[in-house]
Scaffold this motif. Structure first.
Motif, PDB file in Angstrom:
ATOM      1  N   GLU A  30       0.814  -1.219   0.000  1.00 46.90           N
ATOM      2  CA  GLU A  30       0.000   0.000   0.000  1.00 46.90           C
ATOM      3  C   GLU A  30       0.850   1.274   0.000  1.00 46.90           C
ATOM      4  OE1 GLU A  30      -3.522   0.212   0.327  1.00 46.90           O
ATOM      5  OE2 GLU A  30      -3.734  -1.959   0.209  1.00 46.90           O
ATOM      6  N   HIS A  31       2.064   1.192   0.517  1.00 50.40           N
ATOM      7  CA  HIS A  31       2.913   2.379   0.651  1.00 50.40           C
ATOM      8  C   HIS A  31       3.537   2.809  -0.673  1.00 50.40           C
ATOM      9  CE1 HIS A  31       2.472   2.198   4.955  1.00 50.40           C
ATOM     10  NE2 HIS A  31       2.931   0.953   4.977  1.00 50.40           N
ATOM     11  N   ILE A  32       3.631   1.885  -1.618  1.00 49.71           N
ATOM     12  CA  ILE A  32       4.332   2.168  -2.872  1.00 49.71           C
ATOM     13  C   ILE A  32       3.411   2.116  -4.087  1.00 49.71           C
ATOM     14  CG2 ILE A  32       6.247   1.450  -4.367  1.00 49.71           C
ATOM     15  CD1 ILE A  32       7.454   0.078  -1.863  1.00 49.71           C
ATOM     16  N   PHE A  33       2.511   1.137  -4.102  1.00 43.88           N
ATOM     17  CA  PHE A  33       1.727   0.879  -5.301  1.00 43.88           C
ATOM     18  C   PHE A  33       0.259   1.260  -5.127  1.00 43.88           C
ATOM     19  CE2 PHE A  33       5.303  -2.079  -5.468  1.00 43.88           C
ATOM     20  CZ  PHE A  33       5.777  -1.847  -6.761  1.00 43.88           C
ATOM     21  N   ASN A  34      -0.381   1.491  -6.257  1.00 44.49           N
ATOM     22  CA  ASN A  34      -1.834   1.653  -6.281  1.00 44.49           C
ATOM     23  C   ASN A  34      -2.459   0.298  -5.946  1.00 44.49           C
ATOM     24  OD1 ASN A  34      -4.329   2.807  -6.671  1.00 44.49           O
ATOM     25  ND2 ASN A  34      -4.261   2.718  -8.908  1.00 44.49           N
ATOM     26  N   THR A  35      -3.508   0.314  -5.164  1.00 41.24           N
ATOM     27  CA  THR A  35      -4.149  -0.923  -4.716  1.00 41.24           C
ATOM     28  C   THR A  35      -5.658  -0.771  -4.804  1.00 41.24           C
ATOM     29  OG1 THR A  35      -4.343  -0.199  -2.411  1.00 41.24           O
ATOM     30  CG2 THR A  35      -2.269  -1.310  -3.057  1.00 41.24           C
ATOM     31  N   PRO A  36      -6.407  -1.885  -4.666  1.00 40.81           N
ATOM     32  CA  PRO A  36      -7.875  -1.758  -4.643  1.00 40.81           C
ATOM     33  C   PRO A  36      -8.369  -0.779  -3.587  1.00 40.81           C
ATOM     34  CG  PRO A  36      -7.267  -4.033  -4.973  1.00 40.81           C
ATOM     35  CD  PRO A  36      -5.981  -3.298  -4.702  1.00 40.81           C
ATOM     36  N   SER A  37      -7.741  -0.777  -2.426  1.00 44.44           N
ATOM     37  CA  SER A  37      -8.149   0.149  -1.366  1.00 44.44           C
ATOM     38  C   SER A  37      -7.977   1.596  -1.813  1.00 44.44           C
ATOM     39  CB  SER A  37      -7.321  -0.100  -0.103  1.00 44.44           C
ATOM     40  OG  SER A  37      -7.622   0.857   0.894  1.00 44.44           O
ATOM     41  N   HIS A  38      -6.824   1.925  -2.383  1.00 44.43           N
ATOM     42  CA  HIS A  38      -6.578   3.287  -2.853  1.00 44.43           C
ATOM     43  C   HIS A  38      -7.551   3.667  -3.974  1.00 44.43           C
ATOM     44  CE1 HIS A  38      -3.163   3.244  -0.344  1.00 44.43           C
ATOM     45  NE2 HIS A  38      -2.280   2.721  -1.182  1.00 44.43           N
ATOM     46  N   HIS A  39      -7.821   2.716  -4.857  1.00 40.48           N
ATOM     47  CA  HIS A  39      -8.636   3.053  -6.024  1.00 40.48           C
ATOM     48  C   HIS A  39     -10.127   3.106  -5.695  1.00 40.48           C
ATOM     49  CE1 HIS A  39      -8.439   4.062 -10.206  1.00 40.48           C
ATOM     50  NE2 HIS A  39      -9.399   3.199 -10.511  1.00 40.48           N
ATOM     51  N   ARG A  40     -10.555   2.401  -4.674  1.00 40.24           N
ATOM     52  CA  ARG A  40     -11.945   2.547  -4.226  1.00 40.24           C
ATOM     53  C   ARG A  40     -12.197   3.991  -3.801  1.00 40.24           C
ATOM     54  NH1 ARG A  40     -11.084  -2.846  -2.184  1.00 40.24           N
ATOM     55  NH2 ARG A  40     -10.397  -2.085  -0.141  1.00 40.24           N
ATOM     56  N   VAL A  41     -11.219   4.573  -3.137  1.00 45.03           N
ATOM     57  CA  VAL A  41     -11.312   5.985  -2.757  1.00 45.03           C
ATOM     58  C   VAL A  41     -11.488   6.851  -4.000  1.00 45.03           C
ATOM     59  CG1 VAL A  41      -9.978   7.939  -1.850  1.00 45.03           C
ATOM     60  CG2 VAL A  41     -10.023   5.768  -0.603  1.00 45.03           C
ATOM     61  N   HIS A  42     -10.715   6.558  -5.032  1.00 46.37           N
ATOM     62  CA  HIS A  42     -10.753   7.367  -6.246  1.00 46.37           C
ATOM     63  C   HIS A  42     -12.124   7.331  -6.919  1.00 46.37           C
ATOM     64  CE1 HIS A  42      -9.394   9.429  -9.812  1.00 46.37           C
ATOM     65  NE2 HIS A  42      -9.880   8.450 -10.554  1.00 46.37           N
ATOM     66  N   HIS A  43     -12.808   6.198  -6.859  1.00 44.34           N
ATOM     67  CA  HIS A  43     -14.105   6.062  -7.531  1.00 44.34           C
ATOM     68  C   HIS A  43     -15.273   6.535  -6.667  1.00 44.34           C
ATOM     69  CE1 HIS A  43     -13.736   3.943 -11.473  1.00 44.34           C
ATOM     70  NE2 HIS A  43     -12.497   3.798 -11.038  1.00 44.34           N
ATOM     71  N   ALA A  44     -14.998   6.970  -5.466  1.00 42.14           N
ATOM     72  CA  ALA A  44     -16.069   7.397  -4.566  1.00 42.14           C
ATOM     73  C   ALA A  44     -16.538   8.812  -4.894  1.00 42.14           C
ATOM     74  CB  ALA A  44     -15.579   7.348  -3.126  1.00 42.14           C
ATOM     75  N   ARG A  45     -17.820   9.051  -4.630  1.00 42.83           N
ATOM     76  CA  ARG A  45     -18.329  10.422  -4.744  1.00 42.83           C
ATOM     77  C   ARG A  45     -18.602  11.026  -3.366  1.00 42.83           C
ATOM     78  NH1 ARG A  45     -23.904   8.920  -8.013  1.00 42.83           N
ATOM     79  NH2 ARG A  45     -24.740   7.400  -6.545  1.00 42.83           N
ATOM     80  N   ASN A  46     -18.162  10.357  -2.316  1.00 38.29           N
ATOM     81  CA  ASN A  46     -18.218  10.941  -0.978  1.00 38.29           C
ATOM     82  C   ASN A  46     -17.354  12.190  -0.942  1.00 38.29           C
ATOM     83  OD1 ASN A  46     -18.198   7.876  -0.980  1.00 38.29           O
ATOM     84  ND2 ASN A  46     -19.107   8.245   1.027  1.00 38.29           N
ATOM     85  N   SER A  47     -17.803  13.203  -0.233  1.00 38.89           N
ATOM     86  CA  SER A  47     -17.076  14.477  -0.211  1.00 38.89           C
ATOM     87  C   SER A  47     -15.653  14.317   0.316  1.00 38.89           C
ATOM     88  CB  SER A  47     -17.840  15.505   0.635  1.00 38.89           C
ATOM     89  OG  SER A  47     -18.000  15.041   1.973  1.00 38.89           O
ATOM     90  N   GLU A  48     -15.444  13.354   1.226  1.00 40.17           N
ATOM     91  CA  GLU A  48     -14.108  13.159   1.809  1.00 40.17           C
ATOM     92  C   GLU A  48     -13.117  12.585   0.793  1.00 40.17           C
ATOM     93  OE1 GLU A  48     -17.208  12.346   5.031  1.00 40.17           O
ATOM     94  OE2 GLU A  48     -16.901  11.807   2.920  1.00 40.17           O
ATOM     95  N   TYR A  49     -13.645  11.991  -0.271  1.00 41.08           N
ATOM     96  CA  TYR A  49     -12.800  11.253  -1.203  1.00 41.08           C
ATOM     97  C   TYR A  49     -12.724  11.851  -2.611  1.00 41.08           C
ATOM     98  CZ  TYR A  49     -12.790   7.223   2.055  1.00 41.08           C
ATOM     99  OH  TYR A  49     -12.608   6.393   3.131  1.00 41.08           O
ATOM    100  N   ILE A  50     -13.517  12.849  -2.915  1.00 44.21           N
ATOM    101  CA  ILE A  50     -13.584  13.381  -4.279  1.00 44.21           C
ATOM    102  C   ILE A  50     -12.201  13.843  -4.756  1.00 44.21           C
ATOM    103  CG2 ILE A  50     -14.404  15.369  -5.619  1.00 44.21           C
ATOM    104  CD1 ILE A  50     -16.506  13.343  -5.499  1.00 44.21           C
ATOM    105  N   ASP A  51     -11.861  13.456  -5.986  1.00 43.22           N
ATOM    106  CA  ASP A  51     -10.619  13.882  -6.655  1.00 43.22           C
ATOM    107  C   ASP A  51      -9.369  13.560  -5.843  1.00 43.22           C
ATOM    108  OD1 ASP A  51     -12.159  14.801  -8.731  1.00 43.22           O
ATOM    109  OD2 ASP A  51     -12.069  16.900  -8.145  1.00 43.22           O
ATOM    110  N   ARG A  52      -9.273  12.305  -5.456  1.00 37.86           N
ATOM    111  CA  ARG A  52      -8.105  11.825  -4.736  1.00 37.86           C
ATOM    112  C   ARG A  52      -7.573  10.543  -5.384  1.00 37.86           C
ATOM    113  NH1 ARG A  52      -6.124  15.823  -1.368  1.00 37.86           N
ATOM    114  NH2 ARG A  52      -7.890  16.948  -0.482  1.00 37.86           N
ATOM    115  N   ASN A  53      -6.316  10.232  -5.091  1.00 38.47           N
ATOM    116  CA  ASN A  53      -5.695   8.968  -5.501  1.00 38.47           C
ATOM    117  C   ASN A  53      -5.749   8.749  -7.015  1.00 38.47           C
ATOM    118  OD1 ASN A  53      -5.548   8.845  -2.751  1.00 38.47           O
ATOM    119  ND2 ASN A  53      -6.583   6.883  -2.533  1.00 38.47           N
TER     120      ASN A  53
END
Length: 294
Positions: free
Chosen positions: A181-204
């Motif tokens: 998780e510290h170096i590579f893109n992962t499912p956890s990181h990319h779930r954040v990217h696809h979220a429309r929650n205000s805390e996650y918009i336009d990240r990762n």
């Protein structure tokens, strides 16, 4: 940008993609999680086919330009282990900026929004791509690599491998992966990217390496206390691949060339400014319309 080389690379990976989708589907069904839809599956596969076809045509048309540009290369780069590693890292760096720009420039977002318009998150979402990427100019972000001295065909293969890696981050069945998780893109990181929650918009925005997000301040870690809501602010409510592809282009041109826009700067803002400007305009018009009806 793509080509026959990109298509061949993805075809070679297709059996692995299929195995992952079948395993994901069976696991989700076992959990009682109905995250697969036949209509959406057909839509996503149609979008992938259209995307590949447009990439092949675009590269046939653009290859003379790439070869012309390549003659002005700064270095003579031969294919060695070091040059292979360096081009993977550099291409991923440029992908980060392409991806980040695609969320902040309306012209690029008009293509990229097709990928985000699904309200599900599974491996088939990775196939949800736009045939208009050549029009919006995704290929421009790879031209610095050619000017540096990397052969155009090699760059295309690296782009394909980068996109192939990203298939595996489109899932909810994989949790956090420790040191990875510290170096590579992962499912956890990319779930954040696809979220429309205000805390996650336009990240990762990472492709392969998450280090770019950490370096440039766009990284947010997935939180256990937030239930992710996937999709875009204004759902398209359609399984038609052409609606998914062109709905934002329609919005872009309608706003930019509306008769009430007399200023060139206003028109350019809707074309190349932040997508949020257009969203706010649509929301304000809808609010005024609702007020008049009341």
């Amino acid at each position: 940008m793509g080509s026959g080389w990109e298509s061949l690379t993805l075809v070679l990976l297709a059996p692995l993609f299929l195995i992952c989708m079948v395993l994901e589907y069976r696991l989700l069904r076992k959990r009682g999680d109905d995250d697969y839809s036949l209509k959406e599956l057909l839509c996503n596969f149609s979008l992938a086919g259209l995307h590949q076809a447009s990439d092949i045509i675009a590269t046939l048309l653009l290859m003379p330009f790439f070869l012309w540009l390549y003659q002005f290369r700064v270095f003579e780069i031969s294919l060695t282990p070091l040059s292979i590693i360096s081009v993977f890292i550099l291409q991923d760096f440029f992908y980060y900026w392409f991806h980040r720009a695609s969320h902040n420039v309306h012209w690029l977002w008009a293509s990229h929004i097709a990928h985000h318009s699904s309200e599900r998150m599974n491996f088939t979402t990775a196939f949800r791509q736009s045939l208009t990427y050549p029009l919006s100019g995704m290929w421009l972000f790879w031209t610095p690599l050619m000017l540096l001295g990397y052969p155009p065909t090699f760059v295309i293969v690296v782009v394909a491998l980068n996109l192939g890696f990203q298939f595996f981050v489109h899932t909810r069945i994989v949790g956090k992966l420790g040191w990875f998780e510290h170096i590579f893109n992962t499912p956890s990181h990319h779930r954040v990217h696809h979220a429309r929650n205000s805390e996650y918009i336009d990240r990762n925005f990472a492709g392969v390496l998450i280090i770019w997000d950490k370096l440039f301040g766009t990284f947010v870690e997935e939180r256990n206390d937030i239930n992710i809501d996937y999709g875009i602010p204004h759902a398209i409510n359609s399984w038609n691949p052409f609606v998914a592809t062109f709905h934002q282009w329609k919005t872009l041109f309608t706003l930019a060339f509306s008769p009430d826009k007399t200023s060139i700067s206003h028109r350019l803002t809707y074309l190349f400014g932040a997508p949020k400007i257009s969203d706010d305009t649509i929301r304000n018009k809808a609010s005024r319309s609702s007020t008049r009806q009341n």
